[in-house]
Scaffold this motif. Structure first.
Motif, short mmCIF file in Angstrom:
data_model
loop_
_atom_site.label_atom_id
_atom_site.label_comp_id
_atom_site.label_asym_id
_atom_site.label_seq_id
_atom_site.Cartn_x
_atom_site.Cartn_y
_atom_site.Cartn_z
N ILE A 21 0.20 -1.29 16.67
CA ILE A 21 0.68 -0.20 15.82
C ILE A 21 -0.33 0.94 15.89
O ILE A 21 -1.42 0.87 15.34
CB ILE A 21 0.87 -0.67 14.36
N GLY A 22 0.04 1.96 16.62
CA GLY A 22 -0.85 3.09 16.88
C GLY A 22 -0.50 3.67 18.23
O GLY A 22 0.57 3.40 18.79
N ASN A 23 -1.42 4.44 18.79
CA ASN A 23 -1.14 5.09 20.08
C ASN A 23 -2.44 5.45 20.78
O ASN A 23 -3.43 5.82 20.14
CB ASN A 23 -0.31 6.37 19.84
N LYS A 54 -5.74 4.10 19.58
CA LYS A 54 -6.13 4.45 18.22
C LYS A 54 -5.20 3.76 17.24
O LYS A 54 -4.01 4.06 17.19
CB LYS A 54 -6.07 5.97 18.01
N ALA A 64 -3.22 2.61 13.85
CA ALA A 64 -2.71 3.30 12.66
C ALA A 64 -3.59 2.96 11.46
O ALA A 64 -4.12 1.86 11.36
CB ALA A 64 -1.28 2.87 12.40
N LEU A 117 0.10 -0.81 6.97
CA LEU A 117 -0.32 0.31 7.80
C LEU A 117 0.65 1.47 7.57
O LEU A 117 1.76 1.28 7.07
CB LEU A 117 -0.30 -0.08 9.29
N TYR A 118 0.19 2.68 7.95
CA TYR A 118 1.10 3.83 7.88
C TYR A 118 1.17 4.47 9.26
O TYR A 118 0.19 5.03 9.75
CB TYR A 118 0.63 4.85 6.85
N TYR A 119 2.35 4.35 9.88
CA TYR A 119 2.57 4.93 11.21
C TYR A 119 4.02 5.40 11.26
O TYR A 119 4.93 4.60 11.49
CB TYR A 119 2.30 3.90 12.30
N LYS A 120 4.23 6.66 10.92
CA LYS A 120 5.58 7.20 10.76
C LYS A 120 6.34 6.42 9.70
O LYS A 120 7.53 6.14 9.84
CB LYS A 120 6.34 7.19 12.09
#
Length: 255
Positions: free
Chosen positions: A148-150, A153, A155, A199-202
């Motif tokens: 979870i991230g991109n 990196k 989230a 987590l916060y990812y969109k």
């Protein structure tokens, strides 16, 4: 038995681990016992891991690492510590779950079972539309999941970011909806839900589901009430007035 520190660099190179600064080596040293090394090599050989990066987070039972899997897709690699993890509370989340009636009393047996349990819980949640890291595979004490991230990196946790009033309200409603879907459709209660496991990812993403229990578990409602209390406390502290906890309980369980 953990391998000695002199062996760490050699093992990290053999395991195609890229991040080998001093701090990362110390974190890897805490998980790289011989059984874990053998398991990592098997996952590499099967193509489920192509390379491993640095640590994402550390906990009392497990460490989470970034990596790449099939087709060089980013993955999260969760490694439960066999030798040094704290697993004293695990039994209360396993006893009473008909999926795991035979609980091994050995330390490694319990950890392997816990890893399998988290994979099963994530799969149930994901297949019922709850936003969690998609489980990829598990073996012994290692769980592979969607990252979870991109771009390496991760989230952030929801507690570590500033959300607008609108984002807070949307996030709260979404989390309650996920809890409802977990309970009514996936037949699960998270059992350790708080701002530390979101987590916060969109939007919000629920994580750490090893302790999640079936909604038929004898402590399911007790755990659900605790989850609701944690969530309402966090959002109230963040400035959002949330509904009454008993009202939320009825919404989640469908009364």
């Amino acid at each position: 038995m953990n391998i000695n520190f002199r062996e760490i660099d050699k093992r990290l190179t053999e395991l195609k681990i890229k991040d080998k600064d001093l701090e990362s080596r110390k974190i890897w040293e805490s998980v790289l016992d011989e059984r874990t090394i053998v398991t990592l090599f098997k996952l590499l050989k099967r193509g489920l891991i192509s390379s491993v990066g640095g640590p994402i987070s550390t906990g009392k039972e497990a460490n989470l690492f970034h990596g790449y899997g099939e087709d060089d897709k980013e993955i999260a690699i969760k490694i439960y510590r066999i030798e040094t993890g704290d697993f004293r509370d695990m039994y209360k989340y396993i006893i009473g779950d008909p999926r795991f009636e035979k609980v091994k009393k050995s330390r490694d047996g319990l950890i392997y079972l816990w890893t399998k349990k988290e994979h099963k819980n994530l799969k149930r949640a994901f297949e019922n539309g709850v936003r969690v890291p998609k489980p990829i595979a598990f073996m012994n004490n290692i769980l592979l999941m969607e990252f979870i991230g991109n771009n390496e990196k991760p989230a952030p946790k929801i507690k570590d970011i500033e959300l607008s009033e609108t984002e807070l309200e949307k996030s709260f409603r979404k989390i309650i909806d996920y809890m409802r879907t977990l309970y009514q459709d996936a037949k699960l209660v998270h059992a350790d839900l708080s701002e530390y496991n979101i987590l916060y990812y969109k939007g919000p993403v629920l994580i750490d589901m090893g302790q999640s229990v079936l909604n038929s578990h004898f402590n399911a409602i007790k755990f659900l009430r605790r989850d609701i209390k944690n969530i309402t406390r966090f959002f109230n502290d963040s400035g959002l007035k949330s509904p009454d906890e008993e009202e939320l309980l009825k919404i989640i369980i469908g009364e």
